[in-house]
Design an enzyme around this catalytic site. Structure first.
Site, PDB file in Angstrom:
ATOM      1  N   ARG A  58      32.437 -42.310  46.042  1.00  0.00           N
ATOM      2  CA  ARG A  58      32.637 -41.016  46.699  1.00  0.00           C
ATOM      3  C   ARG A  58      34.100 -40.611  46.732  1.00  0.00           C
ATOM      4  NH1 ARG A  58      27.606 -41.247  50.101  1.00  0.00           N
ATOM      5  NH2 ARG A  58      27.369 -39.218  51.067  1.00  0.00           N
ATOM      6  N   LYS A  60      19.841 -36.835  46.114  1.00  0.00           N
ATOM      7  CA  LYS A  60      20.174 -38.098  45.442  1.00  0.00           C
ATOM      8  C   LYS A  60      19.183 -39.199  45.819  1.00  0.00           C
ATOM      9  CE  LYS A  60      24.231 -38.416  47.445  1.00  0.00           C
ATOM     10  NZ  LYS A  60      24.181 -37.186  48.269  1.00  0.00           N
TER      11      LYS A  60
END
Ligand code: ADP
Ligand code: ADP
Ligand code: ZN
Length: 226
Positions: A94, A19
């Site tokens: 998340r 990422k």
């Protein structure tokens, strides 16, 4: 869509998926900032701010930091002028709670997410990537001792500063982080798929090929700005 238009992106994926690596490249190509909650938290820990002191125990154990802490970080960061033209959220949200809060926040700002890029990599590869990860203490550039090596394993090619291994990249903690990902973050794949925002990109292959696939997937924009 051209590169000059607003682009609000989320990069989703397990620890070590790439990422941060991809967010840095896309950030340069599209001239939009990379907003990494992990980087912001690590700098708060280094500076021993009250938030950093609170976050440290969670990060050291491989657990997620409580939602209200990271939501506060993102709320503040997204209001800065450099996020006007778009942003890449790297490592946020998340949890489903964070995703719901983000949706409310963006609604309040009159903004929306354009694409959620989900980078998929199998666990065996993730463990190899995390164990070889090194980061520059000064400029934040990431390396891998085998897959993307610096000329000198202890020194940043870009700025000459020392490279370090993150405390939470040690074996025990990284396994805990993968468990956290599977139980709390992976449900976001379904969440964003239901909102038709999910764009899955295979995270295996060269960094350049994956980047090309991300660009193709998000809009075919082939801007070659460095
Ligand atoms: P994340 O931000 O998802 O945790 P990173 O971008 O920090 O992941 O990448 C994890 C490690 O894997 C780093 O050491 C990075 O250099 C390396 N890496 C990133 N992309 C690739 C790739 N396509 N192939 C091999 N290694 C990679
Ligand atoms: P990685 O690059 O390996 O995916 P990050 O740098 O994004 O890891 O995050 C490192 C740690 O910081 C996480 O293990 C967690 O403790 C904390 N953290 C970062 N982002 C979040 C978030 N959105 N919610 C909760 N905790 C977070
Ligand atoms: Zn550096």
């Amino acid at each position: 869509m051209t590169c000059s238009e607003n682009m609000n992106l989320i990069f989703l994926g397990p620890p070590g998926a790439g990422k941060g690596t991809q967010a840095k490249i896309i950030s340069r190509k599209y001239s939009i900032p990379q907003v990494s909650t992990g980087d912001i938290l690590r700098s708060a820990v280094r500076e021993s701010t009250p938030m950093g002191i609170r976050a440290k125990e969670y990060m050291d154990s491989g657990a997620l930091v409580p939602d209200e802490v990271v939501i506060g970080i993102v709320e503040e960061r997204l209001q800065q002028p450099d996020c006007e033209k778009g942003f890449i959220l790297d490592g946020f949200p998340r949890t489903v709670g964070q995703a719901d809060s983000l949706a409310r926040l963006l609604e309040g700002f009159g903004k929306r997410i354009d694409h959620v890029v989900s980078i998929s990599v199998d666990d065996e590869e993730l463990l190899k990537r995390i164990s070889g990860r090194r980061t520059c203490e000064k400029c934040g550039k990431g390396y891998h001792l085998i897959f993307d090596p610096p000329k000198d394993p202890a020194v940043c090619d870009a700025c000459g500063s020392a490279l370090f291994q993150r405390d939470d990249d040690k074996e025990e903690t990284m396994r805990k982080r993968l468990v956290e990902y599977n139980s709390k973050t992976a449900p976001l794949i379904q969440y964003y798929s239901e909102k038709s925002l999910l764009r899955v990109v295979a995270g295996i292959g060269s960094i350049e090929d994956i980047c090309d696939n991300i660009i193709k997937t998000i809009d075919g924009c082939r801007c070659d700005n460095p």
